[in-house]
Design an enzyme around this catalytic site. Structure first.
Site: not given
Length: 198
Positions: A20, A42, A50
């Site tokens: 990522y 988000e 995350w």
């Protein structure tokens, strides 16, 4: 054999996180739908790490019709119930409802002739804001201003901290740390040689 590249310290050793960071985080996104998807994800991350969202991202995409705003905008209470029963996503009613509302707002903006990507990038004049390479603030005046505007339009789960994480993710802000090979790449410097690529 060449070693691993130097990455931002937050990345750690998780291969998914590394991929990522190396391929997505901080890369400027100019596509309206992708910017909206990233903002919605988000929002789901609020209160979580995350990596939790990253591991469930494909589940989110399946559950939310590929994050097609037109389709999500037509979701009904039956869809909310379906999503609340879906173990492939974060099952939080307020976040699910905020995403459906966000899709409707996205479509309303578009139907008024307001492109979401143009809107997002307007806050920086279309330019990437480059961090100092040392600090990673939780919020900035930029994220506070965008948060206020998004809230004023009716978006939910768009506080300044969430918005700043989103700005970093979609490359409106480049916060790769000094020494990180991605920061060097953005600056046009030669990249270190490592691995065989994927």
């Amino acid at each position: 054999m060449a070693g691993e590249p130097q990455r931002c310290a937050w990345v750690g050793a998780d291969p998914l996180y590394q991929a990522y960071h190396d391929n997505e985080w901080g890369v400027p996104v100019r596509d309206s739908r992708l910017l909206w998807e990233a903002l919605m994800l988000e929002g789901f991350q609020a209160g979580l790490a995350w990596i939790v969202i990253l591991r469930k991202r494909e589940g989110f995409r399946a559950a939310f019709a590929g994050f097609d705003p037109d389709k999500v905008a037509r979701f009904t209470e039956a869809d909310v119930a379906r999503l609340l029963a879906d173990p492939g996503i974060v099952r939080a009613r307020a976040k699910i409802e905020a995403t459906i509302r966000g899709a409707r707002l996205f479509c309303e903006m578009r139907d008024r002739g307001e492109d979401f990507a143009t809107y997002c990038w307007s806050f920086t004049g279309g330019e990437v804001v480059r961090g100092d390479g040392v600090s990673l603030p939780a919020t900035t005046p930029l994220s506070e201003a965008i948060s206020r505007d998004l809230k004023g339009r009716g978006f939910k789960f768009v506080g300044p901290t969430i918005v700043y994480a989103w700005l970093q993710a979609v490359g409106i802000v480049d916060d790769h740390m000094a020494g990180c090979f991605r920061r060097q790449q953005a600056a046009g410097k030669p990249l270190p040689r490592f691995g065989s690529g994927r």
